[in-house]
Motif scaffolding. Structure first.
Motif, PDB file in Angstrom:
ATOM      1  N   ASP A 276       0.812  -1.218   0.000  1.00 59.73           N
ATOM      2  CA  ASP A 276       0.000   0.000   0.000  1.00 59.73           C
ATOM      3  C   ASP A 276       0.850   1.276   0.000  1.00 59.73           C
ATOM      4  N   ASP A 277       2.153   1.139   0.227  1.00 54.35           N
ATOM      5  CA  ASP A 277       3.042   2.304   0.208  1.00 54.35           C
ATOM      6  C   ASP A 277       3.684   2.538  -1.153  1.00 54.35           C
TER       7      ASP A 277
ATOM      8  N   LEU B 281      14.098  12.332  -2.052  1.00 45.99           N
ATOM      9  CA  LEU B 281      13.798  12.006  -0.668  1.00 45.99           C
ATOM     10  C   LEU B 281      12.302  11.821  -0.449  1.00 45.99           C
ATOM     11  N   ILE B 282      11.975  10.847   0.403  1.00 48.76           N
ATOM     12  CA  ILE B 282      10.625  10.679   0.935  1.00 48.76           C
ATOM     13  C   ILE B 282      10.727  10.996   2.421  1.00 48.76           C
TER      14      ILE B 282
ATOM     15  N   LYS C  20      10.710   1.975   8.220  1.00 45.76           N
ATOM     16  CA  LYS C  20      10.755   0.521   7.988  1.00 45.76           C
ATOM     17  C   LYS C  20       9.956   0.134   6.749  1.00 45.76           C
ATOM     18  N   ASP C  21       9.012   0.969   6.350  1.00 47.95           N
ATOM     19  CA  ASP C  21       8.200   0.691   5.166  1.00 47.95           C
ATOM     20  C   ASP C  21       8.896   1.075   3.865  1.00 47.95           C
ATOM     21  N   PHE C  22      10.032   1.757   3.978  1.00 49.36           N
ATOM     22  CA  PHE C  22      10.778   2.205   2.805  1.00 49.36           C
ATOM     23  C   PHE C  22      12.256   1.818   2.945  1.00 49.36           C
ATOM     24  N   PRO C  23      12.561   0.520   2.846  1.00 45.53           N
ATOM     25  CA  PRO C  23      13.941   0.070   3.061  1.00 45.53           C
ATOM     26  C   PRO C  23      14.905   0.634   2.015  1.00 45.53           C
ATOM     27  N   ALA C  24      16.078   0.994   2.491  1.00 50.62           N
ATOM     28  CA  ALA C  24      17.101   1.601   1.631  1.00 50.62           C
ATOM     29  C   ALA C  24      17.448   0.703   0.454  1.00 50.62           C
ATOM     30  N   ARG C  25      17.469  -0.612   0.658  1.00 47.43           N
ATOM     31  CA  ARG C  25      17.841  -1.526  -0.430  1.00 47.43           C
ATOM     32  C   ARG C  25      16.861  -1.444  -1.600  1.00 47.43           C
ATOM     33  N   VAL C  26      15.598  -1.158  -1.315  1.00 50.46           N
ATOM     34  CA  VAL C  26      14.599  -1.008  -2.380  1.00 50.46           C
ATOM     35  C   VAL C  26      14.676   0.398  -2.978  1.00 50.46           C
TER      36      VAL C  26
ATOM     37  N   ALA D 197      14.673   7.524   2.143  1.00 50.53           N
ATOM     38  CA  ALA D 197      13.611   7.883   3.082  1.00 50.53           C
ATOM     39  C   ALA D 197      14.265   8.515   4.296  1.00 50.53           C
ATOM     40  N   ARG D 198      13.658   9.564   4.801  1.00 44.47           N
ATOM     41  CA  ARG D 198      14.218  10.251   5.953  1.00 44.47           C
ATOM     42  C   ARG D 198      13.106  10.584   6.934  1.00 44.47           C
ATOM     43  N   HIS D 199      13.408  10.396   8.207  1.00 38.20           N
ATOM     44  CA  HIS D 199      12.499  10.781   9.294  1.00 38.20           C
ATOM     45  C   HIS D 199      12.375  12.310   9.270  1.00 38.20           C
TER      46      HIS D 199
END
Length: 188
Positions: free
Chosen positions: A91-92, A106-107, A113-119, A127-129
């Motif tokens: 769903d993401d 950047l997202i 955890k829903d946007f793993p760096a490997r993907v 992805a960044r907090h």
């Protein structure tokens, strides 16, 4: 080339954080982007968690957000969704599709955890907090971020808030390190 970020719905959900992120997007240090689907998710969740708010109020808030950054809407990302693989929550995929479509680097999301760096690395996206993102923006132009924060506090009328009250709200919403850095900037 402008640095482009896609805001996930979760960072647009809390009003003080949404206000800060939209105001930062207006400064010109980066380009803030989202999709209709991201905004739909955000405002649907706000309505679910805040039944005291009327749909008209939320429609007005959404309209103001869209007017604040007129080029914020990413269009045409839907065809990319089905081809995205590897995210823990399918769903993401629409968020990553939006990032791909607008060439975002950047997202900004709480859900790392829903946007793993490997993907994401396959698409040259990270992805960044939001706490880390705001710290990065402070590093780019701390004076501009402090000015945005003062403007944000000054715009609040119901109830009125001081800059320190806004900082306290942002700390509660997960911007601990950014608030610490902003407190120092504002006292300088």
């Amino acid at each position: 080339m402008a640095f482009i970020v896609v805001y996930d719905a979760c960072v647009l959900f809390p009003a003080p954080l949404r206000d800060l992120l939209v105001r930062l997007g207006m400064v010109g240090l980066f380009r803030a982007r989202w999709t209709e689907r991201i905004l739909d998710e955000c405002f649907r969740n706000i309505l679910h968690h805040r039944p005291d708010l009327r749909p008209e109020q939320l429609a007005r808030s959404r309209s103001l957000l869209e007017q604040a950054i007129p080029d914020g809407l990413v269009r045409g990302s839907e065809p990319l969704i089905e081809g995205i693989r590897g995210l823990p929550d399918p769903d993401d995929r629409h968020v990553l599709a939006a990032a791909i479509r607008c060439s975002a680097q950047l997202i900004v999301t709480f859900n790392l955890k829903d946007f793993p760096a490997r993907v994401l690395s396959a698409y040259d996206v990270e992805a960044r907090h939001p706490d880390d993102f705001v710290l990065d923006v402070i590093d780019l132009d701390g004076a501009a971020v402090a000015r945005v924060l003062r403007e944000q506090a000054a715009a609040l009328r119901s109830p009125p808030r001081s800059v320190h009250e806004v900082l306290a709200l942002l700390r509660q919403q997960g911007l601990r390190r950014s608030v610490t850095r902003l407190t120092v900037l504002l006292e300088a």
